[in-house]
Design an enzyme around this catalytic site. Structure first.
Site, PDB file in Angstrom:
ATOM      1  CG  LEU A 166      -2.091  -0.924   1.262  1.00  0.00           C
ATOM      2  CD1 LEU A 166      -2.710  -0.951   2.664  1.00  0.00           C
ATOM      3  CD2 LEU A 166      -3.128  -0.526   0.234  1.00  0.00           C
ATOM      4  CG  ASP A 167       0.780   4.141  -3.151  1.00  0.00           C
ATOM      5  OD1 ASP A 167       1.715   3.397  -3.475  1.00  0.00           O
ATOM      6  OD2 ASP A 167      -0.060   4.591  -3.960  1.00  0.00           O
ATOM      7  N   PRO A 168       2.370   4.891   0.983  1.00  0.00           N
ATOM      8  CG  PRO A 168       4.530   5.785   1.186  1.00  0.00           C
ATOM      9  CD  PRO A 168       3.590   5.159   0.188  1.00  0.00           C
ATOM     10  NE  ARG A 199       0.438   5.808  -6.347  1.00  0.00           N
ATOM     11  CZ  ARG A 199       1.621   5.650  -6.936  1.00  0.00           C
ATOM     12  NH1 ARG A 199       2.243   6.671  -7.488  1.00  0.00           N
ATOM     13  NH2 ARG A 199       2.205   4.466  -6.968  1.00  0.00           N
TER      14      ARG A 199
END
Length: 302
Positions: A44-46, A179
């Site tokens: 998961l992205d930050p 994104r």
């Protein structure tokens, strides 16, 4: 004196907080459990929060089933702004005042992305090109040619739209960059868009399971209580056919030897869960054309 690590097996459903990488969350969790071996299943992205399965010990052998499973996300997108990363962590590249849109217009655009489509991975991603991860090029301001990849979006539901904020529920297959999907949706709406909020709410193989936060884990001081939050490793394998074998066959199977069993032809050339006489999983196997069960994964849970 080096502290002895625990040889634990199982899957923890972590609720990752925003602001740290998936690897950082993994290392904190591994340290809390003092585990000998652990890995996460699907970064998961930050900026993102939500379900991040952590596999301990023998469960790392089944992580690919969780990585390949479809996932559901709740996404908040801001229209009118394009960033370097496609989310709010990046620098602003372009900005405009988005037009007021009708819900019907948005829903028609969302339909364009449902099904199998091609997506170009973002520069800020961990995909390797010539052995180097793309984000390392991106941090130097470089853009590297990337091949489009086939992705599957099962459904996109518009939950809310107000002014320049768009809230969506996205159910998609592996390898989908949310994104990039949001940026592409923005393009179809004739504006810019980037992610300002992202939460993974579920993984298909793990529906209706309770998740736990790092804060909750850190407040638990008893190992026995900690271990209650671990799911059996075969939780990730429930979609596979199941067979049981006797003690004699188990000994051979556990040593990596093929065994002959009276199995259905429909089981051929697919992975099967293999259990012992006590209904404990001992591995995965595949029925070959000669009818022999070949071990593909052996689990040592003792």
């Amino acid at each position: 004196m080096i502290k002895k690590t625990n040889k634990i097996n199982g899957i923890l459903l972590l609720d990752k907080p925003s602001g740290i990488t998936s690897n950082k969350a993994l290392q904190i969790t591994k340290n809390i459990f003092n585990a000998e071996k652990a890995g996460h299943t699907g970064s998961l992205d930050p900026i993102a929060t939500g379900l991040l399965p952590i596999c301990f010990g023998q469960a790392t052998k089944v992580s690919k089933y969780l990585i390949e499973s479809s996932k559901t996300y709740r996404v908040t997108a801001k229209l009118g702004i394009k960033t370097t990363t496609g989310d709010s962590e990046g620098n602003v590249l372009a900005k405009e005042t988005p037009k007021n849109l009708q819900n019907e217009t948005i829903e028609e655009v969302l339909k364009l992305f449902i099904g199998n489509t091609k997506q170009k991975p973002p520069m800020f991603s961990a995909i390797k090109v010539n052995g180097i991860r793309l984000y390392k090029f991106a941090r130097k301001g470089l853009t590297i040619p990337r091949k489009n990849r086939l992705i599957t979006v099962h459904n996109i539901c518009l939950k809310n739209y107000k002014e320049d904020l768009l809230e969506l529920i996205i159910h998609c297959g592996k390898g989908t960059y949310i994104r990039t999907l949001i940026e592409d949706i923005g393009t179809q709406l004739n504006t810019y868009a980037h992610v300002i909020g992202l939460r993974r709410t579920s993984i298909d193989l793990l529906d209706n399971q309770k998740i736990i936060t790092l804060k909750e884990l850190e407040n638990i001081k008893n190992n026995q209580i900690l271990n209650r939050y671990l799911l059996p490793l075969d939780t990730a394998l429930q979609s596979l056919p199941k067979i049981c074998i006797n003690k004699e066959h188990q000994s051979s199977f556990s040593q990596g030897q093929k065994i002959l069993l009276p199995l259905k032809d429909s089981y051929k050339n697919q992975n099967i869960r293999v259990y012992d006489h006590g209904d404990q999983i001992v591995g995965l196997g595949c029925i070959e054309n000669d009818g022999l069960l070949k071990p593909t994964r052996v689990f040592n849970l003792n």
